[in-house]
Each structure stands twice: as structure tokens, then as C-alpha cells.
Design an enzyme around this catalytic site. Structure first.
Site: not given
Length: 1627
Positions: A110, A341-342, A588, A1008, A1076, A1241, A1247, A1252
């Protein structure tokens, strides 16, 4: 709204032209305006036709002259998914737990604000201004399917008596007695007869209460301006006037009206029309006009608001952006007291606790009528409505509005240096109430008024923007966006912002404005809170841990077996927490079956998944912003919240909920608490059937009796000297939940606290479950005993002796265990955006997979269990199967390993097992179809592992030849690989996957961390499969490219530069990750090689953390803004948003679609390749089958499905998975782990260690050399999958995937029996809400969504600018800018970056803007862009800038002092990778967060300055807020500290604080300040330079470890003759 509607611009320009505010009406106003996010469900977005921008602007300026109010009415709707179809507000006072489903269906966003005249003079101008300001926030609203229904808007003002008197005269009535008359604004049923019935009920109750109804007034409205959907639901709007003759005092009159309203609501709840009656307001002071209207339509709809006689001294206004698309008029705001607002994240717990309070509330002001006020909450209403009713109850019971809000939404007072030193009485107030009212926690900006006071306050995290300013004629404005009303800067005498937890209040009766601490001190001094707290509130003293085991090892083993421990639990979880003090990490993903599908017994906790915040509310960062969090908890009776007195403070305070045996012992002896221990065992001598349920009801009765006899502490304990084979322990979670729910139902929950004394709790998830379902504290006696046993074992002693393990004492081991649990609890709270454990307690922030309704109703009432599952008896059998292990003769002499975490032969089935990866490697490397069919066979014969294994495909068509099915080449275009970052996996793997996907025409994902530009061009130098450009890869072909089609923007913004974005085909915003959800990512320092550091603009060897929230996405419209920014910088790239499946994801996805995203990706909980804590991998997120179904169906119901491509991923392995996902509605399919397996793999699952064995997930050169994969392997795999899909389509009789997408009728239950239960119900997945209007291919091929006409396009079309970019020459321009112009300069930067890269442009664009800039001003700047803003700006200035120069300065000769004024908003320079910024004035929160290389000078900042910085330099020549330099691993900061207050505000975890001693550092500082003065004319800067010797010693330099040896930070640096730099060893 992402598009500029003409009326929007009309509004803002007309306002700037100054036509709507006359000078006279502008005197003595306080104007407050906030825009942010409220709550609701399922959104939409407008698509409109737009004229070219200049034509629009000219047209608008014409409008401004005509003074025409709005040129186009273009509005939005809410279409409710009527789950129960009932309107929130009316229900009889039956005690029931709040249900998650009701709560999830209401979310939104809002804009809010207020205006108030300090002399309390009423005028019509104020009302006009409120409506005008509303129109300027249209881009923060949303629009629906008919492009015309509003999400809701409204205003609250004082009662316009003059207008009503005039009306009364026309009716031949007397003028109203203003003191004794109440006015009700009522929504009534549409139907005439029903309306008359409703009016009769209202009349009857007023008469019974002795109030005289003076008359009814039909509110005059213009229904032609209402959108189609809103009109369908439009109520009959009436006003009622009643006289209260018997009361003289305003408060008593208001109370009488309050009781009447409650009685009317109760009477109506039993009527058929009950849901259609709603009081917007019923008061002697205020009135609310609101509706399902776009903000600019509000004033046209209600003729009253246009009436010159409608006068008020103040107005609160509110504009809603909701994710819920059902037109429900009552949900518009303001509510009766608040404009909110929230998002309240703890709403479920708040509602349960409010319900529990009903019996204990009493106050003399109600004269014994408290019963008539119930119920106090309504789960079907929005969170805003419930917060409003809680505030209303407190205020009507005699609290002031300020006090009520301090009580409900307290600030983070614990770690607040100034508050504790200067205003201890305020801290006493918070301490006194902490144990009585759990905080309503979540991002929120609240405006409030009772007609006498108007005010605003911000949540403890400051997650909503709020700015205010004051003019010469004593007008104060407060706004979340600057520029919503025109102001002449030469008349502004002050500019500031509301920071976290701050409040501002205007006392209308005395004409005073009180700022934060004054408001709070006045409230805190009303009672001697400090004295009461000191005399009555006791702290539990920390007791020592035991230093020896109390059981022998055989007994310990027996207990562990009986309570369901496995060797993994002990070794991987308990022991690693005891030795390291933190949760173990793993990687994994989670590939074992859900507990209910598993053939093996599981603990009850495993059926619960933690809920987490995504988009509609942000997660909190427990690592860097932990100062707003607390694990404190109070034990004992909670008093009557309406009364105030010392007895209410009589409680015991625990610093955290983890108790050791001694602490529990001291509590059991406490005379005031009168603790009662309740053993939790059930008896199976008479058989298992019904035994558990019988015992539970006995346990609840015992608890009931104990509390009625005065016990304030119930200890549920499964401790026994001897275990009895026929008396197994009730799962403690079941016992706690059942007692908690029983006490709520019987109105006793406030009288006592619950503690669990249990063997069955050792992991953070288990603690969270117990607390979430009602326990205040837990004593994990068997886990502590296990820690002691581990420390004393020979193996541990030997390892410590030989130095293989750090030495810890036996006490330290237990301390470490508790420390790990506490850190884990903080993490779990923060995922949901909750800061206080006291608000998490009983908030039930979980969903259940696999428990039947009978269990849920008894112990977990209100939680969602969408697939059904175990009955109570089946649960009893499962419990028993653990218990008997402790008694059978042949039980092993050591704990069994169930294989739940690591794969092991004979253990639990894992989807990614060695057998599977061997078969897959064989198929793709030999390119053998028969080998692939063996792989398929292996998958087909696996045990039930995921929900889709319970389904099969059946078609009523006859099979067709495969030849007629669409080719594999067009199917593979729908395939994508997961977002695995280069850093988590090796360069070889990352590039091999990208090359393979590009060959196929699918899409790989950068993950990323940016991308090396060398990968953007096709290879032309390949010989024998090798290329000198990418020498580490084999199996290449000419024409291959290694670019990732999808480039990821994650919260760390690593590697996000203008060029990176300009070269993307698609840009993905990663909100959450499957492994996660709700947490940030982390790349360990040893994986940050020089190459990775270069791509990420960081330092080699320094660990990199991506924060849990994106700092520019604290709400749904913040996300819409980021999507807008990305469309701005690259208008050709589709923007996708990655979400994780959980209950309520459909609501979130609707919001994302309405925010103009092109693609929505749903990840399942079982996916994920990165390293994460074990409890996160195992216990958060849901199956994608449910998430996808909910998203697809919600989007269809709201008419939004055509706007977005749906992509799904999580554990995909074969064509069967693809067809299943298609039938459930997905257009595209993501493969993560399996793509890594196909490239080599071997699922070693290490990892996170950088070791590895095949170089897939390691940065170590010697291991990377072993990488076996070639792009061709992955190509083969995907072609096999596509062929499998073709075969299945042919079998089903369909020619293309388009024909099966969303066709759930192809799915049928498989005839398969599960070990645990036959009660699983997949009806939800099999249901169908209809089909999109377009085919999947049409949806996938639609144009990229546009931002509409933007200022940048006008600038790029300017021949001089175009020429300067083309020929790299210089150009100067001056342009006017308004708050509706957002992300200005972003598109110009994108054009330059695409052509010249991040550093190649040699020209200069000198652009000067004047006015108030919209959000994300000057984002993604490149070198050569010199931008100057004369005026002010909103949030995200300089976001992602990579170069150039940005100067922000106020107009010449302002009346305010620039260095005291806030001139730019929050989160400036987020993720900047270069350039310089000079700001003459202060900035908001989180300045320079994640800055990599930019240099900045600013004259003051809010909290969290320089957070997560990895490079660059920030100079602050003014005051800063708390938590400076949290997570700062690179770069330098120089901060002026004139009054010696900086040190306590710095987060000392990483940086060291020193004076500026190095000559090079002094030069750097001086040069930057000189540049600042030259560019901005800063007065403060000039003063510092002219008194350099006085000011230099007042600067502190903040130095992270990676900068300690640089010449700027190290005084001993000296250059040798040869010009090499050496560091002298200081003696």
C-alpha cells in the site's frame, strides 16, 4: 503499477503546478504520507495504450490548466478465492484456533499518509490535498483484470458536521448535538429487502442500548466510475446518526458506540446477510470513506468528498496494492484507527494469544460488559484489520493511541545505546509489557488517529520508507516518497526521516508535534514501570552444566533407541554442534522421501516444514542485523492487559529457551510459579487402538486442573527412572500442541507457561517446532547427556590429545550445543521475518505434510495439512516402532544408521543414488539408447519417493505414431539448468553446461556471481575439440558459446554490472533457493580464487555472504520496482522471479505477475546443489507438485496466467517428471543436480569442502584437472529426455506438449500401498480451475513486458544525446523530473553498456535533473555518465552503478540546513561496482550496502551503513545510525565523530576502528571531501577543510582485515627507491 497512466502524471504535474493546494489551506498543516506494503491476495497488472511520452506530458499540462481532476480512470480489482466464501468480520465468539489458510489468502501492499492542521482548523483543502496525494501514488498500486477496479483506497477525517447539519436542514431535522451524536458509515447488503432486515437489526440494538436513531442518510455516490468487478460486489452505502443522551464524556460515548457495534456484528453473524454488513466507522470523532476504488477515483465516487462544506482538520489516506484479487470492499483501508502498510508475520500466533486473553480481560471502564466485546480477532480478516481491532480495544479501554502502538509494535530497545543511557524509563516500559503482549512483528508503517491525536510509527526494522519535512508556515509533511505534493524548497525548514522503531505524533487539541523520544517518554512516565519491573520481574540465573554423565552408556543407548535417535543424529548433528558450536552443513539437497511416504519410521517433527518469507515480506538477516532480534522469553501468568499494576510484572525472564537440568530444577522449586510436572506416557496394555488419544485427553484434563489450582508453569516431561515397554512416551510435540490448544479453548492459556522436559529434542528444527506450537522453553536432557558421553568417550579424548579436534571441556561441549541451537533458532525466526522468540512462540509457522485431520485438530489446530495422512493410531504405531527397539533382545549394541542424511546401502532410499548416477553416466557417455532405457527402468521401479510417484498418466485417446509428435528439438527448448554459481561449482562444469544448453537451444543459468565476458562470443578457433579461448574444456565445436542465457541477480549482487545485464537473454531474480529457502548463500573463503574474486569484484580468500533478504525487496512493490529497473536497463530481456514452494505461494505468485515479471519459477524443497545447514535442507520448503498446482490455479482464477511463463524445478530426472509437471501447468522445466551428474558428478556430497573428487564442485586446480565431462554428454541426456517425452505423448495420443499442459484430468491415482497410511489425499493436485486463454507456446513467445513510456526513451530520442553516444562526444542537458519518473538513466546506461562494455565509453553525458526523482534514480550508471540532481530523491539511488559520477544537492539557498536534511532514501549504492557519488545531505538506512568499488561522500546516514561492503570508500561527515560496517569485508570507511558516539554504533565483528594515521589515508579523505565541496558547495565540507587540523583527529577509519596492509590504512607503509611497496615491521 509499472505503467504511467496519463492521470498519474496529470496528478503529479498538476500538483507541481500548485493548483490543488491553495496558499491559505497550506498553512499550519502536518502532512504525512507513506507508501509501502499492506496485505491481500493474488494480484494483477494493467496493460494500457499509451501515447508517446511528450504528447502525454503536453496533454497533462493542458489538464493542469483546466483543473480537471483526473483524465483517465484506470483501476484495479480484487477477486476473492472464496475458500469459505465468508466475510472476515463477523463470527460468534466461539474459541477456535486461527487457521493458516484464512491468513494466507490476505496479503498486499500500500501507500498511506496523513495531513493535519496544527491549529485544529477544519478546511476542505485538507481533504482535497489528501485525495491529490493519493493520486501521486498510483504506481505503488496494482490493477486488475478489468483494468478498472481498484485494490482499494480511502480516507479518514474528522466528522464533517457542517455538511451533515446542512443535510439535516434539508430533511427538516434539527441540527445535530455534536457532543452526543455518533455517526456510522455502513456497508449494507445490495438487496433492498436484506438491507431493510439489516437496518432493523441495527435499529433494534441501538434501541435496546437506549440510543436514539435520529435518521439514515443514503451516501450519494457516482457508481459509473466503479470498475466491473468492484461494482459486482458494491454494497449499499448508508450513514446512520444516533444520539447518546446518557453519557457526557467523549471516551464513554465512544465506548457505548463500540459496544453497540460489537453487538450488531454478533447479531448479524447468524443471519444470511451477515457477511454483507460492515461498519467502516461508528464514532463521535472520526469517519472513514473507502472502497474498492483506484485512488484517483475515490473523490469522484463519493460526492461528499467534493463538497466544499466537507471540512476536517486532518486526513489519513491509504492506497492498497493487494495480492488478493477479490473485490471485498471492507478490506480497503484506513481501518477504524489505523492505516497499515506492511505485513504482520506473526499473525497466527497473535490471533491465538488474543483469543486466549478473552477470559482474562477486564477494566472498570466497561462496567462489567467485557463479555459483549468478544471476539477480539478474526482469522478471516486481513492482518491489518486484526491489528486495528487490537489497537481499538486498548484505546477504547483508556490507553492513548501512542501507548497502544508502543505496546503492540515495540522498538528494538535492547541493543540501543542512546535509549538505554538517555531514556531508561522507555526501556522500563518495554520491559514491563514484554511478558504481557507478544509483539505484532513484521515490516509495518502505521498511521493512527482517534480524532484527537494523529501519528505514525515504523516497525523495529525500519523496513518501510518514511520521510518528513516542515515548512516555514509550520507545516510538517511525512511521506514515504518525496515529491507526492509540490513544495517550495526555499520554505522548507527541516527534512528528516522516520528510522526503525520511531514514532511521530501530532496533538491536534494543543497544536503540538512530538518527535520520537518525546512521545515515548510521555507514555513511559505515566506509571512507575521501572519500580514495578525491579520489584517483580525476576531473571533466571544461568546454572552450570553437569560435568559427568548420570547414566551408563547402555542406558543412554537404550534411551536414544526408544526416542528414535539414529547414529547420524548423534554423530552428524549433536556431536558436531558440541564440538563446533554451530549447525552442521551439508549439500546437494534433500532427496529422501517425505516422512509420510517413507517405509521407515520418522520422528513426528519430520512431518513439519518451516514456513519462510518470500516477496510479500522480507526475511531478516540474523548474521548482520541480529541487533533487532531476541530469544528472551517470560514465564508465568500473563495478567490482564487492560489493567496496569505491579502484579502484572510478576514473571520470570529467561535469556533464551534452552534450559539445562540445573536451571529446570530451580524452576521446579519456584514458590510463585507453583510448577506442576505432567508425565507424558501412554499405556498400550489394552492394545494400541485409541490408547494415544485417550491418554492425550487425560493429559489435557490434568493440565486444566493444575492451572485452575493456581499453577503458572506446566512441565511436560518424558523423563523416567525406568522405561516400561508397555508405556511408550507420547511424542513431545504432540503433547505440547495438545495441551496448548486445550488451554486456549478453555480460556486458560494466559494463566500458565508450558515447558518441555524431553529426550526427544536435539536439532534446531525440533526446538522450533516445540516453541512454535506453544512451549516457552525446552530442557533437552538426553541431548545434553549425549554431549557429555561424547566428550568423555575414549575416541574423543584421543582425538583432542592428538590435535585432530580442538579441545573443549565437558561444560564447553554442552555450551557449544546450546549455542548452536540458539543460533539455529535465530536463523529459523529470521527466515519468516520474525525478530522476537516471544512472538514466534505459539505462532505455528509451519505446514504439515502427512498428518491426518484428527491429529491436526487435537494438537496443531489451524496449521495447513494439505495432503492428509496418518491417523492417531497410525502415529501411535510409528512411535511404538522406535520404543520397542529399546526392549528387544536382538537390538544392536549401537545405534542404527537410518541413512536419512547420507546415502548408505540398506538405509533410506535416496533419489540421487550411486546406482542411478552410474546408469546415467553409462547412457550419456556411450550414447546408448538401451543404456538409457535401463536408467528409465531403474527410476520406474524405485520406491515411492515424491508425491508424483503416487500418480500415473491415463488418457481417453488412442495412441498415435511417435512420428506425429513434435520433434525433440522443440521440446528441449523448454529445458533449463539450475542456478549454480561459478564458485560453488568449477569453471569447467559451469562452462560445459552452458555450451551444452546453447547447442540445444535450452537455457543455462549463470547462478550468482557475474560472468566472464570472454564467454559471450561464439568460438571460432576450435581444433580437435579444443579451443585456446577456453583451454580447460574438451569436446568443443566451432560456433559453441559458453554464455549463460539466464543471468542471475541475487541478494549479494556479486558481478551484477550494466554490461552483465545488457548481455542477458533473461534475467532471474533469485528470491529463495530450493536448498534453503529464506536464507542467504555463502561461498567459503577457500573457494574464492583470484578468478572468482575478479568476477565478483571482491578479495580472494575472503568468504562471501549473500544476505537473506534482497535489500531492495522488502515488499511486493519493491519487487515490482526491481523488475522495473531490470526491464529499464535491458528492455529485451525477460525477467524471471525464482520462488520456493510453500503454502500461500499462489498469492505471492499473483503479486509477482502483477509486478510485471515475465517468468515465475517454482522450486521444490528437494532441489538445491549448494551447501547449507542440515536442518534447512531437510525442513524448509514444500514439494513442487503442490507449489506448482497452487500457483497455476491461482493465476488462472485471477486471469493472470497468460502474463507469465511458469517454470518448475526440483529433483527432475526424466521425461516422466516433465510430463507430470506439464499436466500440473508448467511451461518450462529445470534440471539441477541431474545436469551435474550427467557432466560427471558422482554424488560424493562433499561440495562444501572444496574437495570434490571429480573437480565438479571444487576450485582446486589439481582436482579440476580431473573433470571428466564434455558438453556432448549433457546434450545426449537432454535429447534422451525429450525422446522419452515424445514417446509418452504418443502413448497418450497427443501431438504436442501444448496440448497436455494444465490438463490435470490426465493424472490418476496409482494403485500402490504405502507402508504407513492409506489416507493420503492428492485431490488438490488433481483439481482443475480451467485453462489459460492462450496456448503455452503463445505464452512463451509473447513480447517482453514493457515499462511503458519512460523518460529515458525521450532522452535517447534526443538527437544530441543519441549523437554523443554514437560518436563518443560530450553533451549537456537539463531536464525536469517527478516522483513518477523511476529508474531514470538506467536505460541509457544499458544502451552504452551493450555497445561499449563497462569501461569502453569515451564520451560524456552531463545530465542535470531538477525536482523530486522517483525510485532507483541513476541506477546502473556507466563511466562517462555525469548525473546531477538538484532537488531530492527516493530509495535506491545509484543502485548497481558501475562508473560515472552522481551528485545530489538541494536547490540554491534552501531554508533548511542541508547537512541536517535527509535528501536521498534507503539502500543507496546497493551493489555498486564503481563511480563516485556526492550527496549534500543525509541518506536513509543501509547506505552503500554491498558496495564493491564506488566512492561516496554523504553528510549522515541511517542504520546499517556500509553493510556487506567488499570494496570502495565511503566518507560520512555527519551522524550515522546503529550497526555500522556489519559484514564489511573490504573497502574503507571514514566517519566523522564530533560527539564521541560512534564506537558503540559500530559492529565490531569484522572491522577494526582506528584514527586516520596513514598519510595516504589522510590524502584520500581530504581529496574526497575537496571533490565533495567543489561539486555540491557543501557548507559542512568547507568548514572541515578550513579547520582541517581540528577535524582530522575527529575522524575514525573503519578497516576490515583485507585492507589492513594497504597504504591507506597502514601508517608504516613506505615506498622504496625502486618504487616497490614494502611494509616495515613495526618494532
Amino acid at each position: 503499477m509499472s505503467l504511467h497512466s496519463p492521470s498519474q502524471i496529470a496528478q503529479s504535474i498538476k500538483l507541481f503546478a500548485g493548483t490543488s493546494i491553495t496558499e491559505s489551506s497550506r498553512r499550519d498543516l502536518v502532512f504525512v504520507d507513506f507508501v509501502g506494503l499492506c496485505r491481500s491476495k493474488n494480484f494483477r497488472k494493467t496493460r494500457g495504450h499509451h501515447r508517446p511520452r511528450n504528447a502525454q506530458r503536453n496533454h497533462i499540462l493542458g489538464l493542469a490548466r483546466n483543473n480537471n481532476f483526473a483524465s483517465s480512470i484506470n483501476s484495479v480489482l480484487e477477486v476473492h478465492r472464496a475458500a469459505g466464501g465468508s466475510d472476515p468480520r463477523f463470527s460468534a465468539p466461539v474459541q477456535e484456533a486461527a487457521h493458516l489458510d484464512d491468513i494466507l489468502s490476505e496479503r498486499g501492499a500500500c501507500g498511506v499518509g496523513f495531513i493535519a492542521n496544527l491549529d485544529n482548523k477544519a478546511s476542505h483543502g485538507i481533504v482535497k490535498d489528501a485525495l491529490a496525494a493519493l493520486g501521486c501514488m498510483e504506481h505503488r498500486g496494482g490493477c486488475g483484470a478489468d483494468n478498472d477496479s481498484g485494490d482499494g483506497s480511502g480516507v479518514m477525517t474528522s466528522i464533517p458536521w457542517d455538511m451533515f447539519d446542512k443535510w439535516a436542514g434539508e430533511q427538516g431535522m434539527n441540527a445535530f448535538d455534536r457532543l452526543h451524536t455518533g455517526v456510522g458509515m455502513i456497508f449494507l447488503p445490495k438487496d433492498e429487502d436484506l438491507m431493510k432486515q439489516a437496518q432493523a437489526v441495527i435499529l433494534d440494538i441501538f434501541n435496546r442500548e437506549g440510543l436514539q436513531v435520529l435518521g439514515w442518510r443514503s451516501v450519494p455516490v457516482n457508481s459509473s466510475v466503479v470498475g466491473y468487478y468492484a461494482k459486482e460486489a458494491m454494497p449499499n452505502i448508508q450513514q446512520v446518526f444516533v444520539q447518546i443522551a446518557k453519557e457526557e464524556n467523549i471516551a464513554d460515548i465512544e465506548r457505548e458506540l463500540f459496544i453497540c457495534r460489537k453487538l450488531i456484528e454478533r447479531a448479524a453473524s447468524s443471519e444470511s446477510w451477515g457477511n454483507d454488513l460492515y461498519f467502516c466507522s461508528l464514532s463521535n470523532q472520526t469517519i472513514v470513506y473507502k472502497g474498492m476504488l483506484r485512488s484517483e477515483v475515490l473523490g469522484l465516487f463519493y460526492y461528499d468528498l467534493q463538497n466544499e462544506v466537507y471540512k476536517s482538520p486532518f486526513a489519513i489516506y491509504h492506497r492498497r496494492y493487494s495480492t488478493n484479487t477479490s473485490p471485498r470492499w471492507p478490506l480497503a483501508q484506513p481501518m477504524r484507527f489505523l492505516g497499515h502498510n506492511g505485513e504482520i508475520n506473526t499473525i497466527q500466533g497473535n490471533l491465538n494469544w488474543m483469543r486466549s486473553r478473552e477470559t482474562s480481560l477486564e477494566s472498570p471502564v466497561w462496567r462489567g460488559r467485557e463479555n459483549e466485546l468478544r471476539p477480539f480477532g478474526n482469522p478471516k480478516a486481513s492482518d491489518s484489520a486484526n491489528l486495528d481491532s487490537a489497537a481499538e480495544l486498548l484505546i477504547r479501554s483508556g490507553r492513548t493511541p501512542e501507548e497502544a502502538l508502543m505496546l503492540l509494535v515495540p522498538e528494538a530497545y535492547k541493543n540501543h545505546p542512546t535509549l538505554l543511557i538517555k531514556y531508561p524509563e522507555v526501556a522500563d516500559f518495554y520491559n514491563y509489557y514484554k511478558g504481557q503482549m507478544e509483539a505484532w512483528d513484521g515490516p509495518a508503517l502505521l498511521l493512527f488517529s482517534d480524532g484527537k491525536t494523529v501519528g505514525a510509527c515504523l516497525d523495529r526494522n525500519g523496513l518501510r520508507p518514511a520521510r518528513y519535512w516542515r515548512t516555514v508556515d509550520n507545516v510538517v509533511y511525512v511521506a514515504s516518497e518525496v515529491g507526492v505534493l509540490p513544495t517550495d524548497d526555499s520554505k522548507v525548514i527541516m527534512k528528516g526521516r522516520l528510522g526503525p522503531g520511531m514514532m511521530i505524533a501530532v496533538d491536534l487539541t494543543n497544536g503540538q508535534v512530538f518527535e520520537n523520544t518525546e512521545v515515548k517518554r510521555r507514555v513511559a512516565l505515566l506509571n512507575p514501570y521501572g519500580k514495578w519491573v525491579n520489584e517483580n520481574l525476576r531473571s533466571l540465573k544461568a546454572a552450570n552444566f553437569w560435568s559427568a554423565t548420570i547414566m551408563d552408556s547402555e542406558t543412554i543407548l537404550k534411551r536414544q533407541q526408544a526416542f528414535g535417535y539414529s547414529s547420524e543424529d548423534v554423530q552428524m548433528v549433536i556431536e558436531s554442534m558440541a564440538s563446533q558450536g554451530k549447525e552442521p552443513t551439508f549439500c546437494m539437497g534433500d532427496d529422501i522421501p517425505l516422512a509420510v511416504l517413507s517405509a521407515r519410521p520418522h520422528m513426528l517433527y519430520d512431518y513439519f516444514k518451516q514456513r519462510f518469507a518470500q516477496v510479500t515480506n522480507p526475511a531478516i538477516d540474523p548474521l548482520r542485523e541480529g541487533l533487532v532480534m531476541s530469544l528472551e522469553v517470560n514465564l508465568g501468568k500473563r495478567g490482564n492487559i487492560l489493567g496496569v499494576g505491579p502484579e502484572n510484572a510478576s514473571q520470570i525472564i529467561l535469556s533464551n529457551p534452552v534450559l539445562n537440568e540445573e536451571e529446570l530444577e530451580s524452576l521446579t522449586k519456584d514458590p510463585l510459579l507453583k510448577p506442576q510436572v505432567l508425565p507424558t506416557f501412554f499405556n498400550i496394555r489394552m492394545g494400541v487402538e485409541g490408547s494415544l488419544e485417550k491418554t492425550l485427553s487425560k493429559l489435557c484434563e490434568a493440565a486444566d486442573e493444575a492451572v485452575r489450582n493456581g499453577s503458572q508453569l506446566l512441565i511436560l516431561s518424558d523423563r523416567a527412572d525406568e522405561l516400561d515397554a508397555t508405556r511408550p512416551a507420547i511424542p513431545i510435540l504432540l503433547a505440547v500442541g495438545a495441551v496448548h490448544q486445550h488451554l486456549i479453548e478453555n480460556g486458560l492459556r494466559m494463566q500458565a507457561s508450558i515447558i518441555a522436559d524431553t529426550a526427544q529434542c536435539f536439532s534446531t528444527h525440533q526446538f522450533a517446532c516445540l516453541i512454535g506450537y506453544g512451549a516457552s522453553a525446552v530442557c533437552p536432557y538426553l541431548a545434553l547427556e549425549t554431549c557429555r558421553q561424547w566428550r568423555l568417550s575414549n575416541k574423543t579424548v584421543n582425538m583432542m590429545r592428538s590435535g585432530k579436534m580442538p579441545t573443549v571441556t565437558i561444560e564447553q561441549a554442552q555450551k557449544n550445543f546450546c549455542k548452536a541451537v540458539k543460533a539455529g533458532l535465530m536463523k529459523i525466526l529470521s527466515k519468516m521475518g520474525i525478530s522476537l522468540l516471544s512472538s514466534y512462540c505459539g505462532a505455528q509457522i509451519f505446514e504439515i505434510y502427512g498428518l491426518g485431520q484428527d491429529i491436526v485438530d487435537i494438537a496443531f489446530c489451524g496449521s495447513r495439512s494439505s495432503i492428509g495422512g496418518l491417523t492417531m493410531d497410525e502415529l501411535a504405531r510409528e512411535t511404538l516402532s522406535f520404543w520397542i527397539k529399546a526392549f528387544s533382545e536382538d537390538t544392536a549394541k549401537r545405534l542404527e544408521n537410518f541413512g536419512f542424511i547420507q546415502f548408505r546401502p540398506g538405509g533410506e532410499y535416496h533419489g540421487n543414488n550411486p546406482e542411478m548416477s552410474k546408469l546415467l553416466h553409462k547412457a550419456v557417455r556411450q550414447k546408448s539408447e538401451s543404456a538409457y532405457s535401463i536408467y528409465q527402468q531403474h527410476l520406474a521401479n524405485r520406491p515411492v519417493n515424491v508425491l508424483r510417484d503416487l500418480l500415473e498418466l491415463k488418457s481417453d485417446r488412442s495412441p498415435i505414431p511417435v512420428g506425429r509428435v513434435e520433434p525433440a528439438s522443440s521440446i528441449v527448448e523448454r529445458f533449463c539448468t539450475g542456478g549454480m554459481s561459478l564458485g560453488a561449482i568449477s569453471r569447467e562444469t559451469h562452462e560445459a553446461i552452458a555450451v551444452a544448453m546453447n547447442r540445444l537451444g535450452g537455457k543455462s543459468n549463470s547462478g550468482e556471481g557475474g560472468e566472464d565476458p570472454i564467454r559471450w562470443n561464439p568460438l571460432t578457433d576450435v581444433v580437435d575439440g579444443y579451443s585456446p579461448t577456453l583451454p580447460h574444456l574438451k569436446g568443443l565445436q566451432n560456433g559453441d558459446t559458453a554464455t549463460s542465457a539466464i543471468k542471475q541477480v541475487a541478494s549479494g549482487r556479486f558481478g551484477v554490472t550494466p554490461t552483465f545485464l545488457a548481455n542477458a537473454d533473461q534475467i532471474e531474480i533469485k528470491i529463495a533457493q530450493g536448498a534453503k529457502p529464506g536464507e542467504g548463500g555463502q561461498l567459503p573463503g577457500k573457494k574464492v580464487s583470484a578468478y572468482i574474486a575478479r568476477l565478483r569484484n571482491s578479495k580472494p580468500g575472503v568468504p562471501l555472504i549473500s544476505p537473506p533478504p534482497h535489500h531492495d525487496i522488502y515488499s511486493i512493490e519493491d519487487l515490482a520496482q526491481l523488475i522495473y529497473d531490470l526491464h529499464q536497463v535491458n528492455p529485451k530481456a525477460k525477467v524471471s522471479v525464482k520462488l520456493v514452494a510453500e503454502a500461500g505461494i499462489g498469492t505471492v505468485a499473483s503479486g509477482v505477475a502483477k509486478g510485471n515479471a515475465d517468468i515465475i519459477q517454482i522450486s521444490g524443497h528437494d532441489g538445491g546443489t549448494g551447501a547449507s545447514p542440515v536442518s534447512s535442507i531437510k525442513h524448509a520448503g514444500g514439494p513442487w507438485e503442490l507449489g506448482l498446482t497452487e500457483t497455476h490455479q491461482t493465476l488462472i482464477e485471477n486471469g493472470l496466467r497468460e502474463r507469465v511463463i511458469l517454470r518448475v524445478d526440483g529433483g527432475f530426472k526424466s521425461g516422466f517428471d516433465v510430463i507430470m509437471a506439464a499436466a500440473m501447468g508448467a511451461d518450462e522445466y529445470g534440471f539441477g543436480s541431474v545436469a551435474m551428474i550427467a557432466t560427471g558428478c558422482v554424488m560424493a556430497r562433499i561440495c562444501h569442502t572444496n574437495n570434490c573428487p571429480v573437480g565438479v564442485a571444487s576450485q582446486r586446480e589439481e582436482l579440476r584437472a580431473r573433470f571428466p565431462g564434455v558438453p556432448g554428454d549433457l546434450v545426449n541426456y537432454f535429447l534422451y529426455v525429450a525422446e522419452e517425452v515424445r514417446g509418452m505423448l504418443a502413448q497418450l495420443g497427443y501431438e504436442k506438449l501444448d496440448d497436455v499442459i494444465g490438463h490435470t484430468e490426465l493424472l490418476k491415482h496409482r494403485d500402490i500401498s504405502l507402508v504407513k497410511t492409506q489416507h493420503i489425499d492428492l485431490g488438490y493436485i488433481l483439481s482443475n480451475s480451467g485453462y489459460p486463454k492462450w496456448s503455452s507456446t503463445v505464452i512463451r513467445n509473447q513480447e517482453v513486458h514493457s515499462n511503458g513510456p519512460v523518460l529515458d526513451d525521450t532522452l535517447l530520442a534526443d538527437p544530441e544525446i543519441a549523437k554523443a553516444i554514437e560518436n563518443e562526444t560530450v553533451v549537456d542537458k537539463t531536464i525536469n523530473i517527478y516522483n513518477v519518473d523511476r529508474a531514470v538513466c538506467g536505460r541509457i546506461a544499458g544502451v552504452i553498456a551493450k555497445r561499449y562494455g563497462d569501461t569502453g565509453f569515451a564520451g560524456q553525458l552531463n545530465l542535470t535533473f531538477t525536482g523530486s526523482a522517483g525510485q532507483s534514480f541513476a541506477c546502473f550508471l556507466t563511466p562517462g555518465m555525469n548525473i546531477r540532481l538538484v532537488g531530492e530523491s527516493n530509495d535506491y539511488v545509484g543502485k548497481g552503478m558501475a562508473g560515472g559520477e552522481l551528485v545530489v544537492t538541494p536547490v540554491e539557498n534552501p531554508a533548511f540546513t542541508p547537512e541536517d536534511a535527509t535528501i536521498v532514501g534507503n539502500t543507496c549504492l546497493y551493489g555498486a561496482t564503481g563511480g563516485q557519488i556526492f550527496v549534500r545531505g543525509k541518506a536513509g538506512e543501509r547506505f552503500a550496502v554491498r558496495n564493491s568499488l564506488a566512492e561516496a561522500v554523504v553528510e549522515g546516514t541511517g542504520d546499517h551503513c556500509c553493510e556487506y561492503m567488499t570494496g570502495g570508500c565511503v566518507v560520512v561527515i555527519g551522524k550515522v545510525g546503529r550497526n555500522v560496517a556489519a559484514g564489511m569485508t573490504g573497502g574503507l570507511a571514514y566517519i566523522l565523530d564530533e560527539d564521541d558516539t560512534l564506537i558503540p554504533k559500530v559492529n565490531k565483528e569484522i572491522v577494526k576502528i582506528q584514527r586516520v594515521v596513514a598519510p595516504v589515508g589522510q590524502m584520500q579523505l581530504k581529496n574526497l571531501i575537496e571533490a565533495h565541496v567543489e561539486k555540491t558547495g557543501s557548507g559542512k565540507g568547507s568548514e572541515i577543510l578550513s579547520n582541517w587540523d581540528k577535524y582530522l583527529p575527529l575522524f575514525w577509519q573503519l578497516v576490515p582485515p583485507s585492507e589492513e596492509d594497504t597504504p591507506e590504512a597502514c601508517a608504516d607503509y613506505e615506498q622504496t627507491a625502486a618504487g616497490q611497496v614494502t611494509t616495515l615491521q613495526s618494532a
